[in-house]
Motif scaffolding. Structure first.
Motif, PDB file in Angstrom:
ATOM      1  N   ASP A 155      15.254  94.968 137.970  1.00  0.00           N
ATOM      2  CA  ASP A 155      15.964  94.391 136.825  1.00  0.00           C
ATOM      3  C   ASP A 155      17.354  94.970 136.643  1.00  0.00           C
ATOM      4  OD1 ASP A 155      13.723  92.902 136.239  1.00  0.00           O
ATOM      5  OD2 ASP A 155      12.895  94.401 134.878  1.00  0.00           O
ATOM      6  N   THR A 156      17.801  95.801 137.573  1.00  0.00           N
ATOM      7  CA  THR A 156      19.099  96.467 137.456  1.00  0.00           C
ATOM      8  C   THR A 156      20.088  95.854 138.431  1.00  0.00           C
ATOM      9  OG1 THR A 156      18.033  98.539 136.832  1.00  0.00           O
ATOM     10  CG2 THR A 156      20.321  98.670 137.575  1.00  0.00           C
ATOM     11  N   PHE A 157      21.217  95.449 137.916  1.00  0.00           N
ATOM     12  CA  PHE A 157      22.269  94.889 138.747  1.00  0.00           C
ATOM     13  C   PHE A 157      23.383  95.909 138.911  1.00  0.00           C
ATOM     14  CE2 PHE A 157      19.956  91.385 136.951  1.00  0.00           C
ATOM     15  CZ  PHE A 157      19.730  90.608 138.079  1.00  0.00           C
ATOM     16  N   SER A 158      24.195  95.736 139.918  1.00  0.00           N
ATOM     17  CA  SER A 158      25.287  96.675 140.186  1.00  0.00           C
ATOM     18  C   SER A 158      26.106  96.903 138.929  1.00  0.00           C
ATOM     19  CB  SER A 158      26.191  96.136 141.289  1.00  0.00           C
ATOM     20  OG  SER A 158      25.468  96.048 142.492  1.00  0.00           O
ATOM     21  N   GLY A 159      26.445  98.155 138.679  1.00  0.00           N
ATOM     22  CA  GLY A 159      27.229  98.459 137.498  1.00  0.00           C
ATOM     23  C   GLY A 159      27.458  99.948 137.339  1.00  0.00           C
ATOM     24  N   TYR A 160      27.900 100.311 136.149  1.00  0.00           N
ATOM     25  CA  TYR A 160      28.193 101.705 135.846  1.00  0.00           C
ATOM     26  C   TYR A 160      27.917 101.949 134.370  1.00  0.00           C
ATOM     27  CZ  TYR A 160      32.504  99.504 134.251  1.00  0.00           C
ATOM     28  OH  TYR A 160      33.400  98.682 133.616  1.00  0.00           O
ATOM     29  N   LEU A 161      27.822 103.227 134.014  1.00  0.00           N
ATOM     30  CA  LEU A 161      27.539 103.609 132.638  1.00  0.00           C
ATOM     31  C   LEU A 161      28.825 104.055 131.958  1.00  0.00           C
ATOM     32  CD1 LEU A 161      24.791 103.808 131.135  1.00  0.00           C
ATOM     33  CD2 LEU A 161      24.925 106.264 131.494  1.00  0.00           C
ATOM     34  N   MET A 162      29.111 103.505 130.797  1.00  0.00           N
ATOM     35  CA  MET A 162      30.242 103.929 129.965  1.00  0.00           C
ATOM     36  C   MET A 162      29.678 104.788 128.839  1.00  0.00           C
ATOM     37  SD  MET A 162      33.263 102.839 130.890  1.00  0.00           S
ATOM     38  CE  MET A 162      34.191 103.047 129.390  1.00  0.00           C
ATOM     39  N   VAL A 163      30.225 105.989 128.665  1.00  0.00           N
ATOM     40  CA  VAL A 163      29.774 106.909 127.626  1.00  0.00           C
ATOM     41  C   VAL A 163      30.898 107.072 126.612  1.00  0.00           C
ATOM     42  CG1 VAL A 163      28.990 109.254 127.138  1.00  0.00           C
ATOM     43  CG2 VAL A 163      28.274 108.115 129.249  1.00  0.00           C
ATOM     44  N   TYR A 164      30.547 107.011 125.329  1.00  0.00           N
ATOM     45  CA  TYR A 164      31.516 107.122 124.242  1.00  0.00           C
ATOM     46  C   TYR A 164      31.120 108.283 123.327  1.00  0.00           C
ATOM     47  CZ  TYR A 164      32.183 102.282 125.694  1.00  0.00           C
ATOM     48  OH  TYR A 164      32.385 101.142 126.432  1.00  0.00           O
ATOM     49  N   VAL A 165      32.113 109.017 122.861  1.00  0.00           N
ATOM     50  CA  VAL A 165      31.903 110.075 121.876  1.00  0.00           C
ATOM     51  C   VAL A 165      32.783 109.740 120.680  1.00  0.00           C
ATOM     52  CG1 VAL A 165      32.095 112.540 121.375  1.00  0.00           C
ATOM     53  CG2 VAL A 165      31.503 111.786 123.704  1.00  0.00           C
ATOM     54  N   ASP A 166      32.160 109.575 119.492  1.00  0.00           N
ATOM     55  CA  ASP A 166      32.973 109.230 118.328  1.00  0.00           C
ATOM     56  C   ASP A 166      33.396 110.498 117.576  1.00  0.00           C
ATOM     57  OD1 ASP A 166      30.939 110.029 116.572  1.00  0.00           O
ATOM     58  OD2 ASP A 166      30.316 107.992 116.089  1.00  0.00           O
TER      59      ASP A 166
END
Length: 147
Positions: free
Chosen positions: A124-135
């Protein structure tokens, strides 16, 4: 960055049996780094071979730690118990997975390179990347971005 301490570990080291692990030098470095950071600072860990994963049980129906996680994960996990580890970023499995335990979120990202050999993604996983945010309140969020 923005009040969060980021640590990158090399979980690709191998022992004499070919199992992934964190070497003694890296363990000593991590102990020293954690002591300097203290227990109140939010921490994000990043590594390639996971510290915690359900990849093999979910995908193949069997438990495997020799390739699914680094072999001395328990030693590292116990070392982190008193620290504010909020997010562990990991890879290796080419699936997107989230596990929450002991106040820590583990996120295994897919892979940008999946299309080289797995056209259309893996499971169920397609090519991509993880975006991480810190507020501004040290809240950490993320999203898996497919392309």
């Amino acid at each position: 960055h923005k009040g969060v301490h980021f640590i990158v570990l090399n979980s690709n080291e191998q022992d004499g049996k070919g199992e992934y692990r964190l070497g003694e030098g890296q363990i000593a470095w991590l102990r020293k780094d954690l002591k300097a950071v203290g227990t109140d600072v939010p921490i994000v860990l990043a590594m390639h071979v996971p510290m915690l994963s359900l990849y093999y049980p979910a995908i193949e129906g069997r438990y495997v730690t020799s390739d699914g996680m680094f072999s001395n994960y328990k030693e590292v996990w116990d070392m982190l118990r008193d620290y504010r580890v909020e997010l562990v970023l990991q890879g290796h499995q080419h699936v997107y997975e989230e596990i929450y335990t002991r106040k820590t979120q583990f996120v295994t990202g897919g892979a940008i390179c999946d299309n080289w050999w797995l056209e259309g993604g893996f499971g169920d996983t397609f090519s991509g990347y993880l975006m991480v945010y810190v507020d501004r309140d040290d809240r950490i969020t993320w999203e898996y971005v497919c392309f």
